[in-house]
Design a protein around this motif. Structure first.
Motif, PDB file in Angstrom:
ATOM      1  N   PHE A   1      -9.370  47.905  39.649  1.00  0.00           N
ATOM      2  CA  PHE A   1      -8.537  49.105  39.609  1.00  0.00           C
ATOM      3  C   PHE A   1      -7.106  48.758  39.205  1.00  0.00           C
ATOM      4  CE2 PHE A   1      -6.452  52.902  40.501  1.00  0.00           C
ATOM      5  CZ  PHE A   1      -5.386  52.654  41.348  1.00  0.00           C
ATOM      6  N   VAL A   2      -6.551  47.770  39.885  1.00  0.00           N
ATOM      7  CA  VAL A   2      -5.168  47.386  39.574  1.00  0.00           C
ATOM      8  C   VAL A   2      -5.063  46.964  38.110  1.00  0.00           C
ATOM      9  CG1 VAL A   2      -3.366  45.689  40.046  1.00  0.00           C
ATOM     10  CG2 VAL A   2      -4.586  46.762  41.926  1.00  0.00           C
ATOM     11  N   LEU A   3      -6.066  46.233  37.675  1.00  0.00           N
ATOM     12  CA  LEU A   3      -6.071  45.781  36.286  1.00  0.00           C
ATOM     13  C   LEU A   3      -6.187  46.955  35.329  1.00  0.00           C
ATOM     14  CD1 LEU A   3      -8.397  42.664  36.531  1.00  0.00           C
ATOM     15  CD2 LEU A   3      -6.053  42.664  35.688  1.00  0.00           C
ATOM     16  N   GLY A   4      -7.053  47.884  35.667  1.00  0.00           N
ATOM     17  CA  GLY A   4      -7.388  48.931  34.699  1.00  0.00           C
ATOM     18  C   GLY A   4      -6.520  50.173  34.729  1.00  0.00           C
ATOM     19  N   CYS A   5      -5.860  50.458  35.849  1.00  0.00           N
ATOM     20  CA  CYS A   5      -5.180  51.762  35.923  1.00  0.00           C
ATOM     21  C   CYS A   5      -3.991  51.815  34.981  1.00  0.00           C
ATOM     22  CB  CYS A   5      -4.788  52.109  37.358  1.00  0.00           C
ATOM     23  SG  CYS A   5      -3.338  51.257  37.924  1.00  0.00           S
ATOM     24  N   GLY A   6      -3.361  50.660  34.760  1.00  0.00           N
ATOM     25  CA  GLY A   6      -2.255  50.643  33.808  1.00  0.00           C
ATOM     26  C   GLY A   6      -2.728  51.025  32.433  1.00  0.00           C
ATOM     27  N   LEU A   7      -3.868  50.490  32.041  1.00  0.00           N
ATOM     28  CA  LEU A   7      -4.437  50.813  30.739  1.00  0.00           C
ATOM     29  C   LEU A   7      -4.791  52.281  30.669  1.00  0.00           C
ATOM     30  CD1 LEU A   7      -5.499  49.790  28.030  1.00  0.00           C
ATOM     31  CD2 LEU A   7      -7.670  49.341  29.121  1.00  0.00           C
TER      32      LEU A   7
END
Lengths: 250, 335, 285
Positions: free
Chosen positions: C16-22
């Motif tokens: 989630f942390v990795l992907g939410c920025g994207l």
């Protein structure tokens, strides 16, 4: 005698908004019928349901007596229902020649043939030439559509719909965005459509409506407010009230 | 009669669009002559021909139908493994294996076509990527069949047409690959200029207008996708047959990514983009590999970034100017 | 079994942390940035280097990873991402693939291709038992940190002025500009935030996912799944998508190890086909 196009209790709602409210509509054969109404009345939504772009929430649509409510878009075209769009929907990278050839080839059933040669198809060539000629596109047939002036693009829009040899033609605001100078040619084209094609015209330009239509339906808030001859509609007090504030030659 | 002369003009205009341009004829003559002109680089030329066919397959859906795919390697791999396994277990005839490879890849394309018809460009990218990844994992898992990470080995090919044996210099390989490329190219050229091809362009330009003109969008796109998959499968089969080896690399993401780069360099939508791009890409790759074999990925990446940022306009502008001058020299007007 | 579930949740949190920025940058800038994983990798390597070379304690290396990735994000956005905004999606994809290639090869040259390891402080090592379920300390730590992040991101997104401006700009950038919202500055800040989060995720994930130069390529598909399944118009969408993905991946690999990875891809394909606009977005009819 069945109508060319008819709807029975057509309804369409988007969430809480009712765009089409139990519309019973009849387009007679050979008609020159106009659909008018203030902005947001639901005219284009109505046409989108007729052509299959939108699915109605309830109700039935019949083309020449045949139920087409569930038919996909391209099947309706094959059955003889064609339309133009309010904003030009053309093939940007093609020439008018290619575009008309495409519509003609689909109508002739050539579209699924991967090995046929376009220029060796005599029927295709003849019919494409006829359309180009009829709509005054012969001198610009080789120019990319994207480079042509707006009025000419509008002509192509109508020509392409006509190339499908429809029995019912829906024109969605054909004069929209066309500069005054080019309107005359466009109106001429619309007036010269043959009698065996039933035409439904959606327009804001009352000049065009009163010159062209023999019958008018007024749509307000998705409901049919009034229907009749141009004179009857012009006199109708409810119609005048609905158009209060709008400039119209009534 | 006026009507007749106008009809002739229309016919002529339609014909001109598909007429063979002298540059095209020169291109193919040169391609075949390369066999004699560069006898020591035939293995590289073979790779170029295969990559060109692979790029042609993507051009068919990307350039003509407007479908983006980041997973075209799935069909390359399917064709390669199918042809390799066919040669190993059934029969060593190259042409039979080619047909099998194309057939299996085409079938995969047909089966997966419903997936790419819906959604936006982004979902298509994802789905095509996903399918390729699934295939990669499957090939990895069924190691007993595919050889897994070690690759499919022990493929021995019979002679082409029963006459021409594969040799270590790549003589038969190059002519075989080039001939297959040429034949498939001719077919593609015909298809692209047919009513079917025209309808694909219509769907790509404006799918709303296409269906409003009577085009059954989904069916046409599915057919194009299947054809494209079959072509990619042919490239895969050629790869398996001419190198007599198939590894998991054939399904790797970089194959799909490199392919997009090839089409971007050459330009999509006029059939020769993939061919020209393949030549440029392979030469570029070869050049980089001689200097930095380990980090060529970096330079390819840099090239890609610069190309998209602005290099494309510069290169294509120069190429167009040169082509324009050539066209004026050659006889007949280009489109 | 519950331990596996717990592990899956921890994994999902990192995703989630990795992907939410994207997710947010894609929704905001309509830009397909496949190079997102490279920022994660950067954060990871910065954390490792900080700990190994400069003796920075683990907890301090996390904000360092965030900052490093965010800074690089700001610089790159200004210099090379901005000219790409108007280009076609295809061009954007190719551009970001080029960046990934450069990042992967560059990292390989700079740092070598070996796996990187993080030395966890002793209070984060090992596990303890609660009601018969094994709870890894580090995984619990990850869940807590990421959970806090998720909550504050959601709060920031829905309850602050910045957040509402962001949501407006995601919905319709043109209208937002017309309303006086400084969309360009919003882009830059959000992009930096997204990259920073990626860097943080990269650092957090070393223990769970490993770290080597091929990280951006290996996990590209995972970020993309979070975004396409979770949608780009909320924080909760990617959150649940990441949870789903994390749990499915860990459980799948445990139950059916031979075909573990391929379950994720199959699931993704099925999801995208049935709901082409993502599981959690309202379809824009």
């Amino acid at each position: 005698m069945s109508a060319a196009l008819q709807t029975f209790g057509l309804c369409k709602s988007f969430g809480g908004i009712t765009a089409t409210d139990h519309v019973d509509f009849v387009l007679a054969k050979g008609a020159r019928h106009a659909l008018i109404g203030p902005n947001g009345a639901g005219k284009t939504t109505f046409v989108n349901q007729l052509t299959g772009v939108l699915r109605p929430s309830s109700g039935r649509i019949e083309l020449m007596g045949e139920d087409i409510t569930r038919l996909p878009r391209e099947a309706r075209v094959k059955r003889g229902l064609a339309r133009t769009f309010q904003i030009n929907q053309l093939f940007g990278t093609m020439t008018p020649l290619e575009m008309i050839a495409l519509v003609t080839s689909e109508r002739l059933g050539r579209g699924s043939h991967p090995f046929r040669v376009l220029d060796r198809d005599a029927e295709l060539v003849a019919q494409t030439a006829e359309i180009l000629n009829r709509f005054g596109l012969d001198d610009i047939m080789d120019r990319r559509i994207a480079t042509l002036p707006y009025g000419k693009q509008r002509q192509i829009e109508i020509a392409a719909a006509f190339a499908a040899r429809p029995s019912v033609l829906l024109l969605d605001e054909p004069a929209a965005g066309v500069p005054e100078a080019e309107r005359r040619e466009l109106m001429q084209t619309v007036a010269e459509l043959p009698d065996d094609v039933s035409v439904l015209l959606i327009e804001h330009d009352m000049d065009l409506v009163f010159r062209f239509a023999t019958r008018i339906t007024v749509l307000v808030n998705g409901r049919v407010l009034a229907e009749g001859t141009p004179e009857e509609t012009a006199r109708d007090p409810a119609v005048r009230a609905a158009y209060l504030g709008e400039s119209a030659h009534v | 009669m006026r009507a007749e002369t106008f009809e002739r003009r229309v016919r002529q205009a339609l014909y001109v669009a598909r007429r063979w341009h002298p540059a095209e004829i020169a291109f193919w003559l040169l391609a075949f002559a390369a066999f004699l002109l560069f006898p020591r680089n035939l293995l590289l030329l073979n790779e170029i021909a295969i990559l060109a066919l692979f790029a042609l397959s993507l051009d068919l859906i990307l350039g003509y139908a407007g479908i983006v795919s980041l997973g075209h390697a799935a069909f390359l791999g399917m064709g390669a493994y199918a042809a390799g396994l066919f040669a190993k277990h059934v029969g060593a005839d190259p042409l039979a294996g080619l047909v099998v490879g194309m057939g299996m890849a085409g079938l995969l394309g047909l089966v997966t076509s419903p997936l790419v018809l819906r959604g936006t460009d982004l979902t298509r990218l994802m789905i095509t990527l996903g399918v390729a990844l699934i295939l990669y994992e499957l090939a990895n898992s069924f190691g007993s069949l595919t050889g897994g990470a070690d690759g499919l080995q022990g493929i021995t090919m019979g002679p082409v047409l029963g006459l021409f044996d594969f040799d270590i210099f790549g003589r038969t390989a190059y002519l075989y690959s080039l001939s297959v490329l040429f034949v498939l190219f001719l077919v593609a050229r015909r298809v692209v200029h047919s009513p079917f091809g025209l309808s694909l362009r219509a769907v790509r330009d404006n799918s709303l207008r296409a269906s409003a003109s009577g085009v059954p969008n989904a069916r046409r796109l599915a057919a194009a996708y299947t054809l494209s998959a079959a072509y990619a499968g042919a490239a895969g089969a050629l790869l398996a047959q001419t190198t007599q080896f198939v590894s998991l690399d054939v399904l790797d993401f970089h194959r799909s990514a490199d392919l997009m780069l090839v089409l971007i360099i050459g330009g999509a939508g006029y059939l020769y983009g993939g061919l020209v791009g393949a030549i440029a890409f392979k030469l570029l790759q070869d050049l980089i590999a001689t200097f930095t074999p380990q980090y060529w990925m970096f330079w390819i990446g840099l090239f890609l970034v610069l190309f998209v940022l602005g290099g494309r306009e510069i290169i294509h502008g120069a190429a167009k100017a040169a082509a324009g001058r050539l066209a004026r020299l050659g006889k007949g007007a280009a489109r | 079994m519950l331990t596996i579930l717990f592990d899956g949740i921890a994994y999902g949190m990192v995703l989630f942390v990795l992907g939410c920025g994207l997710s947010v940058t894609m929704g905001l800038m309509n830009f397909v940035n496949l190079a997102h994983g490279a920022f994660a990798m950067l954060g990871g390597y910065v954390a490792v280097q900080a700990m190994q070379r400069w003796g920075v304690p683990f907890l301090a290396s996390l904000p360092l990873a965030f900052l490093a990735a965010a800074l690089v994000g700001i610089v790159l956005e200004r210099l090379i991402y901005r000219p790409m905004y108007g280009k076609s999606h295809l061009d954007q994809v190719m551009f970001s693939i080029g960046l990934v290639f450069m990042a992967v090869a560059g990292t390989d040259w700079l740092m070598g291709s070996t796996q990187q390891f993080i030395h966890l402080p002793s209070w984060l090592q090992g596990r303890f038992e609660i009601a018969g379920v094994g709870i890894g300390r580090y995984r619990l730590f990850v869940i807590v940190i990421c959970g806090l992040l998720a909550v504050s991101l959601q709060w920031g997104f829905t309850r602050t002025r910045f957040g509402s401006r962001l949501r407006a700009a995601v919905d319709d950038a043109r209208v937002a500009r017309g309303l006086g919202i400084p969309v360009n500055r919003l882009f830059a800040l959000t992009f930096a935030l997204g990259c920073g989060l990626a860097g943080l995720g990269g650092a957090l994930g070393i223990e769970l996912m490993g770290l080597d130069p091929s990280f951006p390529l290996k996990f590209m598909i995972y970020f993309l799944i979070v975004v396409t399944v979770g949608g780009t118009s909320s924080i909760t969408g990617p959150f649940f998508a990441a949870m789903l993905l994390g749990v499915a991946d860990v459980v799948g690999k445990y139950l059916v190890p031979e075909v573990g990875a391929f379950i994720i891809y199959a699931l993704m394909v099925v999801l995208l086909v049935t709901r082409p606009h993502g599981l959690f977005t309202r379809a824009r009819a």
